[in-house]
Design an enzyme around this catalytic site. Sequence first.
Site, PDB file in Angstrom:
ATOM      1  N   SER A   1       0.815  -1.216   0.000  1.00 27.53           N
ATOM      2  CA  SER A   1       0.000   0.000   0.000  1.00 27.53           C
ATOM      3  C   SER A   1       0.847   1.265   0.000  1.00 27.53           C
ATOM      4  O   SER A   1       0.349   2.334  -0.313  1.00 27.53           O
ATOM      5  CB  SER A   1      -0.937   0.004   1.212  1.00 27.53           C
ATOM      6  OG  SER A   1      -0.185  -0.161   2.398  1.00 27.53           O
TER       7      SER A   1
ATOM      8  N   HIS B   1      -1.898  -3.238  -5.865  1.00 23.69           N
ATOM      9  CA  HIS B   1      -2.419  -2.845  -4.554  1.00 23.69           C
ATOM     10  C   HIS B   1      -3.920  -3.098  -4.477  1.00 23.69           C
ATOM     11  O   HIS B   1      -4.726  -2.386  -5.076  1.00 23.69           O
ATOM     12  CB  HIS B   1      -2.102  -1.360  -4.308  1.00 23.69           C
ATOM     13  CG  HIS B   1      -2.634  -0.843  -3.019  1.00 23.69           C
ATOM     14  ND1 HIS B   1      -2.943   0.487  -2.819  1.00 23.69           N
ATOM     15  CD2 HIS B   1      -2.940  -1.460  -1.846  1.00 23.69           C
ATOM     16  CE1 HIS B   1      -3.408   0.652  -1.594  1.00 23.69           C
ATOM     17  NE2 HIS B   1      -3.422  -0.506  -0.986  1.00 23.69           N
TER      18      HIS B   1
ATOM     19  N   GLU C   1      -4.916  -0.782  -7.702  1.00 23.82           N
ATOM     20  CA  GLU C   1      -3.881   0.092  -8.265  1.00 23.82           C
ATOM     21  C   GLU C   1      -2.774  -0.786  -8.834  1.00 23.82           C
ATOM     22  O   GLU C   1      -2.209  -1.618  -8.116  1.00 23.82           O
ATOM     23  CB  GLU C   1      -3.278   0.989  -7.177  1.00 23.82           C
ATOM     24  CG  GLU C   1      -4.108   2.172  -6.792  1.00 23.82           C
ATOM     25  CD  GLU C   1      -3.411   3.041  -5.752  1.00 23.82           C
ATOM     26  OE1 GLU C   1      -3.257   4.249  -6.010  1.00 23.82           O
ATOM     27  OE2 GLU C   1      -3.041   2.524  -4.682  1.00 23.82           O
TER      28      GLU C   1
ATOM     29  N   ASN D   1      -3.401   6.313  -1.393  1.00 28.55           N
ATOM     30  CA  ASN D   1      -2.904   6.627  -0.047  1.00 28.55           C
ATOM     31  C   ASN D   1      -2.186   7.970  -0.008  1.00 28.55           C
ATOM     32  O   ASN D   1      -2.224   8.674   1.004  1.00 28.55           O
ATOM     33  CB  ASN D   1      -2.010   5.504   0.475  1.00 28.55           C
ATOM     34  CG  ASN D   1      -2.833   4.364   1.037  1.00 28.55           C
ATOM     35  OD1 ASN D   1      -3.936   4.561   1.523  1.00 28.55           O
ATOM     36  ND2 ASN D   1      -2.312   3.154   0.945  1.00 28.55           N
TER      37      ASN D   1
END
Length: 717
Positions: A430, A451, A463, A501
């Site tokens: 992540s 991800h 992702e 993130n």
Amino acid sequence: MIYQGNAISVARNGDDIAILTFDLKDESVNKLSGAVIKELGEALEAVRGDQGLKGLLLKSAKEAFIVGADITEFHAMFDKDEAEIQAMLEQVHGIFNGLEDMPFPTVSAINGLALGGGCEVVLSTDFRVMSPQAKIGLPETKLGIVPGWGGCVRLPRVIGADNAIEWIAGGTENRADACLKVGAVDAVVPREDLEAAALDILARANAGELDVKARREEKNSPLNLNPIEQMMVFETSKGYVAGKAGPHYPAPVEAIKVIQKGAGETRARAQAIEAKAFCKMAKTDVCYNLVGLFMNDQVVKKKGGQYAKQAQPVRQAAVLGAGIMGGGIAYQSASKGTPILMKDIKEDAIELGLKEARKLFGKQAARGKLSPEAAAEKLTNIRPTLSYGDFGTVDLVVEAVVENPKVKDAVLTEVEAQVSENTVLASNTSTISITRLAQNLKRPENFCGMHFFNPVHRMPLVEVIRGEKTGDAAVAATVAYAKAMGKTPIVVNDCPGFLVNRVLFPYFGGFSLLVEKGADFQRVDKVMEKFGWPMGPAYLLDVVGMDTAVHANEVMAEGFPDRMAREGKTAIQVMFDNDRLGQKNAKGFYAYEEDRKGKPKKVRDESAVELVSQVVTENREFSDEEIVARMMVPLCMETVRCLEDNIVGTPAEADMALIYGIGFPPFRGGALRYIDAMGVAEFVALADSLAAELGPLYAPTDGLREMANAGKTFYTK
């Protein structure tokens, strides 16, 4: 040939039946653009003028019947004034009414999807036959509008008001058996028998066996409901649907009002009521944003499809690490038909992963989505192992071990030695840089990030992260595998936190700053939930886990020290230091108790309030608007930076990633549409005013200032 156009042709068969075929040239599906609607009007006029016809059959030459209106035309159409939209609707009503009033019986042979305008076309015919593969529905409320081409008028008269409300307010796609049960279609037959069945219905109608006149009278008359029945059906459903849809999505309740107001009217008056409501909904921001969302989704799907076309197929996958995450990945792969090896070094971890997969398949079976036999068979697609013995035939390996660069590095170099030269390695990380993880690999071109978001089976986004040395083939294979798993892959470039993130943590940064200035974290949650987020920031942190948040925050602070590094303790750090990790140990910003379904339910916890008070440096009062601004500006600004830094390729992909990955309120369209809606210059002014007090996290970029000065936006209307 009675008529030949670009999308529609009409031929006469030997029994004097006109067969109208939808087959839009140079497109994979039939859709009702303005040009196609015009053709339909011309074709029906030609049919009416052809002497001696005994019936009309509508069919499609494509896999779908008609997928609906051409949504790419919506923004331009809805930008017009209400009088122009009304005129367009009246024109379409005239065409569909002409189909309904043909001087002979009509039938639709529905071979595939008939949605939106496609459904409204088939409702205009006297009879409908359907293949088992087909689905019918009116999903317009999902775009923030109501059905506007007669769907709110005809469907209740065909299947009853209660069923029609369920279909329209829910925006559902309805299978053949459900359609037959409520009377939406007259027969369900194998696809190859559709035309014969449709022609048979026309013959029986012409022979007087089927009463066409009675059907038409029912569709042209008021609904057969007495006042008490009307109140029961409409008032009950309005309350229920309003509760389900929530205050930000007005279209489902508006659709019920349209059906209710039109219930006592004849066709013409009921259609006028529908048209007025359609115009009202079409002019809302919610509609504009939801249509934009659909368009963005098409951009993302098209890009994903282009990658997948170039990919070698993934016939056998593997996942390293068999915990909850590994088990979720294994389940998702197995459930969609790609066999997967699930490897761990511990027997109990393997059992945990299998338990997770078994639980998820069990839920599918309990809901009737899968038979117990099918669930058991799909479970056999997961093969647990403690060794690399069968890894020589694996096409793609997902590494899903703990979020620690040293552990990941060791596992990746180990597995690379066990797989073929063409095997793609993908890290489910992540935050850790893909370029960094590739440093010790012999074939870094075969390595990328993949991800997944937790829980894997629910969250649609994956992702796919391209490192400095990642090759196109690795990206293409990973995108293709994500699509095969039923996910929406978005390709991003490598940086700390990648896209989602990297954008989320400035939002948490805004939250920490608010709490320090004296905002009650519970009130911040309520304000952001009212704004449209599925959960407020404190609640979201509890779900993410404080340990995960602290680790990710350290990565972000190291990567972007100018705006993400913080002096002193934040509320998040205080929670972590006091072993309040969130839902995973039942205490964080809130305490958690099990509800009746065994799910964690949050409750106020005075000890959490007391702990948070340690970081408060001021005792200010904030309005709801100030809270929203202080939360949203850093998130939106970081999204702009990701676009400018080429971490993400387009505004469409950036906005879809936030909606699919962190639950950004869909009716607001995404961070970049949110800036557009506010006005770029207004947003820059707001960001500047906050940056003066709160620092670089809030500061606009030079690129955004230039956009503001030039009057540019991220999206064109």
